[in-house]
Design a protein around this motif. Structure first.
Motif, short mmCIF file in Angstrom:
data_model
loop_
_atom_site.label_atom_id
_atom_site.label_comp_id
_atom_site.label_asym_id
_atom_site.label_seq_id
_atom_site.Cartn_x
_atom_site.Cartn_y
_atom_site.Cartn_z
N TYR A 199 -4.55 4.62 5.30
CA TYR A 199 -5.56 3.56 5.18
C TYR A 199 -6.96 4.19 5.15
O TYR A 199 -7.23 5.14 5.88
N ALA A 200 -7.82 3.64 4.32
CA ALA A 200 -9.21 4.10 4.22
C ALA A 200 -10.07 2.93 3.75
O ALA A 200 -9.54 1.92 3.27
N ASP A 201 -11.37 3.05 3.88
CA ASP A 201 -12.27 1.98 3.43
C ASP A 201 -12.14 1.76 1.93
O ASP A 201 -12.31 0.65 1.43
N ARG A 202 -11.87 2.84 1.21
CA ARG A 202 -11.70 2.74 -0.24
C ARG A 202 -10.71 3.81 -0.69
O ARG A 202 -10.44 4.75 0.04
N ILE A 203 -10.20 3.63 -1.89
CA ILE A 203 -9.30 4.61 -2.47
C ILE A 203 -10.14 5.78 -2.99
O ILE A 203 -11.12 5.56 -3.71
N PRO A 204 -9.81 7.01 -2.62
CA PRO A 204 -10.62 8.13 -3.10
C PRO A 204 -10.47 8.37 -4.60
O PRO A 204 -9.45 8.01 -5.20
N LYS A 205 -11.49 8.98 -5.17
CA LYS A 205 -11.42 9.38 -6.58
C LYS A 205 -10.56 10.64 -6.67
O LYS A 205 -10.32 11.32 -5.67
N VAL A 206 -10.13 10.96 -7.87
CA VAL A 206 -9.30 12.15 -8.09
C VAL A 206 -10.04 13.39 -7.57
O VAL A 206 -11.20 13.60 -7.89
N LYS A 233 -9.65 -1.12 2.49
CA LYS A 233 -9.97 -2.09 3.55
C LYS A 233 -9.66 -3.54 3.16
O LYS A 233 -9.51 -4.39 4.02
N GLU A 234 -9.55 -3.83 1.86
CA GLU A 234 -9.17 -5.18 1.42
C GLU A 234 -7.66 -5.37 1.44
O GLU A 234 -7.15 -6.46 1.17
N GLY A 235 -6.93 -4.30 1.74
CA GLY A 235 -5.47 -4.40 1.79
C GLY A 235 -4.80 -4.14 0.46
O GLY A 235 -3.60 -4.33 0.31
N SER A 236 -5.58 -3.69 -0.51
CA SER A 236 -5.01 -3.40 -1.83
C SER A 236 -4.57 -1.95 -1.89
O SER A 236 -5.23 -1.07 -1.36
N ASN A 237 -3.43 -1.73 -2.55
CA ASN A 237 -3.08 -0.34 -2.81
C ASN A 237 -3.18 -0.11 -4.31
O ASN A 237 -2.96 -0.99 -5.10
N SER A 238 -3.56 1.07 -4.64
CA SER A 238 -3.77 1.40 -6.05
C SER A 238 -2.51 2.04 -6.60
O SER A 238 -2.02 3.01 -6.07
N LYS A 239 -1.99 1.45 -7.67
CA LYS A 239 -0.82 2.02 -8.31
C LYS A 239 -1.12 3.44 -8.80
O LYS A 239 -0.24 4.28 -8.81
#
Length: 161
Positions: free
Chosen positions: A49-56, A134-140
């Motif tokens: 879990y993180a505040d946002r999904i990191p960039k590559v 943090k919104e609960g979304s996971n990035s495919k």
């Protein structure tokens, strides 16, 4: 180097599992005959879990981490077991702590794990690395599923049935 599994070995496991269930039914073992039998993958979910999904290529500070039992088939078997249905699971796990924990979890959740085999090839249990913001979304794009060769060859044998 990953040891090679033979498809016939996985197919043989499936045939023995089905034969065992048929034998129990013929002998009238109503308490051991499942009402639901699930055939599918069992993996370990690793959820960061993180505040946002990191960039590559970016490293960011995480806010939490959990391990969870997963796999479409395993999730269905556990839900049926929790609802009180006599449930059996047919799957294959690796020869590692994730595999042992998965089998123990099935038992705790009321799922007959007698036909969950452990790879004797030293192969790992499948796993999924999942990142959640943090919104609960996971990035495919940031989810990674590692299907172990043990699971891959087991599921390939199912396609031949």
């Amino acid at each position: 180097m990953v040891p090679q599994l033979t498809l016939s070995r996985s197919l043989g496991h499936l045939q023995r599992a089905a034969s065992g269930l048929r034998f129990a039914a013929r002998r009238g073992f109503a308490t051991t005959h499942p009402e639901v039998c699930v055939i599918g993958a069992s993996v370990m979910d690793m959820i960061a879990y993180a505040d946002r999904i990191p960039k590559v290529g970016e490293t960011i500070l995480g806010t939490g981490f959990n391990l969870g039992f997963g796999g479409k088939g395993a999730n269905q078997a556990v839900q049926a077991g929790l609802l009180g249905t006599r449930t059996a699971m047919i799957s294959k796990v690796g020869e590692d702590s994730f595999g042992r924990d998965t089998v123990d979890n099935f038992k705790r959740m009321g799922v007959d794990a007698a036909h969950v085999s452990v790879s004797g090839e030293g192969l790992p249990t499948g796993s999924a690395a999942i990142m959640v913001d943090k919104e609960g979304s996971n990035s495919k794009a940031n989810a990674f599923l590692m299907i172990s060769p043990a699971t891959f060859f087991f599921c390939s044998a199912l396609l031949l049935l």
